[in-house]
Design a protein around this motif. Structure first.
Motif, PDB file in Angstrom:
ATOM      1  N   TYR A   1       0.646  -1.467  -0.181  1.00 45.74           N
ATOM      2  CA  TYR A   1       0.371   0.396  -0.390  1.00 45.74           C
ATOM      3  C   TYR A   1       1.399   1.271  -0.408  1.00 45.74           C
ATOM      4  O   TYR A   1       1.753   0.918   0.753  1.00 45.74           O
TER       5      TYR A   1
ATOM      6  N   GLN B   1       0.754   5.232   0.925  1.00 43.68           N
ATOM      7  CA  GLN B   1       0.028   6.228   2.247  1.00 43.68           C
ATOM      8  C   GLN B   1       0.299   6.699   1.516  1.00 43.68           C
ATOM      9  O   GLN B   1       1.773   7.625   2.231  1.00 43.68           O
TER      10      GLN B   1
ATOM     11  N   LEU C   1      -5.140   4.888   2.340  1.00 41.65           N
ATOM     12  CA  LEU C   1      -3.991   3.360   1.791  1.00 41.65           C
ATOM     13  C   LEU C   1      -4.976   3.578   0.761  1.00 41.65           C
ATOM     14  O   LEU C   1      -5.972   2.924   0.753  1.00 41.65           O
TER      15      LEU C   1
ATOM     16  N   LEU D   1      -3.767   0.819  -2.450  1.00 37.48           N
ATOM     17  CA  LEU D   1      -3.382  -0.373  -2.912  1.00 37.48           C
ATOM     18  C   LEU D   1      -2.289  -0.595  -4.218  1.00 37.48           C
ATOM     19  O   LEU D   1      -2.547  -0.350  -5.156  1.00 37.48           O
TER      20      LEU D   1
ATOM     21  N   LEU E   1       3.717   0.938   2.631  1.00 40.44           N
ATOM     22  CA  LEU E   1       3.700  -0.290   3.911  1.00 40.44           C
ATOM     23  C   LEU E   1       3.287  -1.958   3.201  1.00 40.44           C
ATOM     24  O   LEU E   1       2.364  -1.605   2.074  1.00 40.44           O
TER      25      LEU E   1
END
Lengths: 112, 115
Positions: free
Chosen positions: A35, A37, A43, A45, A90
């Motif tokens: 992800y 951010q 978030l 994908l 992330l």
């Protein structure tokens, strides 16, 4: 989360260079996710993989690439084609079904 | 298509007061619903989930959430806020019949608890 290691924590690159972000897990989870951010955008994908040697594009895959050669590892390459790569990245893993995602502590990438 | 809305970018509450962070969702069929919390420069931590059964779900750190099917909501609540609850909160959804498709996250709500 001790079971998911993202490295490095901070990464600085010059514009036009490719860079690879590492994600390693020892949770024995089948599925892995990347992800991105950005402030105020939640978030988003990038890519996900539900099994070794297979992966699917997410909502914002352009300018990124991944591989899933081992169950434990899901590296993300940010290529020079990504127009705005500076962000917090992330990695997450999960078992199938209704299990929650487990997240790493992220890599903050700054491209100048 | 699946989507999540967190209508408030920021929620401010005094320490000791009850807090609510709102979430509404849209899926085809029945949902799996999740709440996560994020502290600065860290990954997201799982708080609680709704799968089926009792509409009131209890989770970590004294948080709970109520699933309301008619209002398609899953608001996060805590009876008495702590300063340490100050963080970014994310709601996420996946349709129950969607296999292993990824979770869809809301944009997050920043909770600030003031002493």
């Amino acid at each position: 989360d001790g079971g998911i290691t993202q490295s490095p924590k901070y990464l600085f690159r010059k514009e036009g260079q490719n860079v690879t972000l590492s994600c390693e897990q020892n949770l024995n989870h089948d599925a892995m996710y990347w992800y991105r951010q950005d402030p105020g955008q939640g978030l988003r994908l990038i890519y996900y993989s539900q099994i070794v040697n297979d992966f699917q594009k997410g909502d914002i895959a352009e300018g990124y690439s991944v591989s899933r050669e081992k169950k434990e590892s899901f590296p993300l390459t940010v290529t020079s084609a990504q127009k705005n790569p500076t962000a917090f990245y992330l990695c997450a893993t999960a078992d199938p079904g209704n299990s929650p995602l487990h997240f790493g502590n992220g890599t903050r990438l700054t491209v100048t | 298509a699946q989507s999540v809305a967190q209508p408030e970018d920021q929620v401010n509450v005094a320490e000791g007061n009850p807090l609510t962070v709102k979430c509404t969702y849209s899926v085809s069929g029945n949902p799996y619903l999740f709440w996560y919390v994020q502290y600065p420069n860290r990954g997201l931590q799982f708080l609680l989930k709704y799968i089926t059964g009792d509409n009131l779900v209890k989770g970590s750190y004294g948080f709970e959430a109520e699933f309301n099917k008619s209002q398609t909501s899953f608001h996060l609540k805590k009876p008495s806020a702590l300063v340490s609850d100050s963080a970014l909160y994310f709601c996420a959804v996946r349709a129950r019949n969607s296999g292993n498709t990824p979770l869809v996250f809301g944009k997050g709500t920043r909770l600030s608890v003031i002493a």
